[in-house]
Design a protein around this motif. Structure first.
Motif, short mmCIF file in Angstrom:
data_model
loop_
_atom_site.label_atom_id
_atom_site.label_comp_id
_atom_site.label_asym_id
_atom_site.label_seq_id
_atom_site.Cartn_x
_atom_site.Cartn_y
_atom_site.Cartn_z
N ASP A 257 -20.91 16.54 -30.65
CA ASP A 257 -21.93 16.95 -29.69
C ASP A 257 -22.94 17.84 -30.41
O ASP A 257 -22.55 18.84 -31.03
CB ASP A 257 -21.27 17.70 -28.53
N THR B 65 -22.96 21.82 -29.00
CA THR B 65 -21.78 22.68 -29.15
C THR B 65 -21.07 22.51 -30.48
O THR B 65 -20.22 23.32 -30.85
CB THR B 65 -20.78 22.40 -28.02
N ASN C 3 -17.69 14.85 -28.96
CA ASN C 3 -18.43 14.44 -27.78
C ASN C 3 -17.59 13.49 -26.91
O ASN C 3 -16.42 13.20 -27.21
CB ASN C 3 -19.76 13.79 -28.17
N ARG C 4 -18.21 13.01 -25.83
CA ARG C 4 -17.51 12.14 -24.87
C ARG C 4 -17.06 10.84 -25.55
O ARG C 4 -15.98 10.31 -25.25
CB ARG C 4 -18.45 11.85 -23.70
N LEU D 96 -22.61 27.89 -23.69
CA LEU D 96 -21.88 26.65 -23.91
C LEU D 96 -21.33 26.59 -25.34
O LEU D 96 -20.17 26.20 -25.56
CB LEU D 96 -22.79 25.44 -23.67
N ALA E 142 -17.35 26.63 -26.19
CA ALA E 142 -16.81 25.48 -26.92
C ALA E 142 -16.08 25.91 -28.18
O ALA E 142 -14.96 25.45 -28.46
CB ALA E 142 -17.94 24.51 -27.27
N ARG F 231 -16.54 17.93 -25.55
CA ARG F 231 -17.43 18.20 -24.42
C ARG F 231 -17.47 16.93 -23.59
O ARG F 231 -18.03 15.92 -24.00
CB ARG F 231 -18.82 18.60 -24.91
N TYR F 232 -16.90 17.00 -22.39
CA TYR F 232 -16.78 15.81 -21.56
C TYR F 232 -18.09 15.52 -20.82
O TYR F 232 -18.42 14.37 -20.58
CB TYR F 232 -15.64 15.99 -20.56
N GLU G 39 -20.99 21.21 -18.39
CA GLU G 39 -20.21 22.39 -18.74
C GLU G 39 -18.71 22.13 -18.66
O GLU G 39 -17.91 23.05 -18.53
CB GLU G 39 -20.58 23.57 -17.82
N PHE H 98 -15.15 20.49 -20.31
CA PHE H 98 -14.50 20.20 -21.58
C PHE H 98 -13.13 19.58 -21.33
O PHE H 98 -12.47 19.88 -20.34
CB PHE H 98 -14.34 21.48 -22.41
#
Length: 312
Positions: free
Chosen positions: A154, A157, A161-162, A209, A213, A229-230, A233, A235
């Protein structure tokens, strides 16, 4: 499946490659002191090195540490190099770590490839051969790591990432079900983050953030544990081979460590930035229901019952 060819190699700053290599860790698994001294003399001025004098010692070391490359002798007392490699490659955080075998027998070569070796060095070895082969494979790994960072990190952060979560969580879930083992999932959300942004501005929101993180990431101690980081804000923390008791301890530490940051949030009853969490494990999920959905439902319970807490 991720296609790394879609990422340009020009995105990798080759000027820093030497710095990357000097920080990379080579694990030497060898039971002969003379060979250990020779290998360390060849490698230690260019890379970081660690030594394990048996397969058993190497396996114990790698439970909590991820080397960048493994230099592995085949013939050792106790567990030999082939069996050691099989065990190490069965660990999720080591499956992509390059293993170079050291052997004096030609007939071992097929076994080296079959158990996941990327190369081999024959005894008696020369300084130049050892150095060049180790450097070549470390260079490939450093380049691959950079590419994966571009794809899986991400940008705000600097945690996963997702996309990374979706790919790796599915693998961990399938592996646990296949092996009848357990894993824990923690879903974490920053409390009243919209109000925080409204009061302090989006720049401070981005800063918060990043800090949250990194605090979650720093709380995780094992190399196989990860946070992503889903979205927004929120996680997601994944803890392979972890039961509910272990997950509760990690979640308590995450909430405590974030509270200790003492980031002001006047919208909160606690007057500081806080998080809420939901915890679930595969084995605690009824009839192997969706573990993520259960953790997310538990997060909602935490939010509804006052925030700055977790439910399981």
């Amino acid at each position: 499946m991720l296609n790394l060819s879609t990422v340009e190699f020009s995105d990798i700053n080759n000027d820093t490659l030497d710095d990357d290599l000097s920080r990379m860790n080579v694990l030497i698994i060898e039971d002969q002191l003379l060979n250990i001294h020779l290998l360390e003399a060849i490698l230690s001025t260019h890379f970081m090195t660690q030594v394990a004098m048996s397969g058993e010692e190497a396996i114990a070391y790698c439970q909590n540490t991820t080397p960048d490359l493994i230099l592995l002798d085949i013939q050792m007392g106790g567990i030999d190099g082939i069996e050691t490699c099989k065990h190490l490659k069965s660990l999720p955080h080591l499956k992509d770590i390059p293993v170079i075998f050291i052997t004096s027998f030609f007939e071992h070569e097929d076994f080296c490839w079959e158990v996941g070796g990327v190369d081999f060095i024959r005894k008696p070895f020369t300084n130049k051969t050892v150095f060049n082969r180790v450097k070549a494979h470390l260079t490939l790994k450093a380049q691959r790591d950079r590419l994966l960072e571009l794809v899986f990190l991400d940008s705000l952060t600097e945690i996963y990432n997702r996309r990374y979560f979706d790919i790796h969580y599915e693998k961990i879930d399938l592996n646990a079900k296949r092996n009848k083992s357990d894993y824990a999932l923690i879903v974490i959300d920053i409390d009243l983050f919209k109000q925080f942004n409204d009061i302090y501005g989006h720049l401070e929101g981005d800063r918060a953030l990043k800090i949250v993180a990194q605090t979650i990431k720093d709380t995780l101690k094992r190399p196989q544990d990860f946070v992503a980081r889903y979205g927004g804000e929120e996680f997601a923390v994944v803890l392979p081979y972890t039961d509910l008791k272990g997950a509760i301890l990690v979640t308590e530490n995450i909430i405590k460590n974030i509270a200790a940051l003492n980031i002001e949030n006047s919208a909160s009853l606690f007057k500081h930035l806080s998080v809420s969490g939901g915890v679930a494990t595969l084995k605690s999920s009824e009839d192997h229901a969706d573990t993520f959905q259960i953790a997310d439902d538990k997060l909602y319970m935490s939010k509804q019952s006052g925030r700055n807490k977790f439910s399981y």
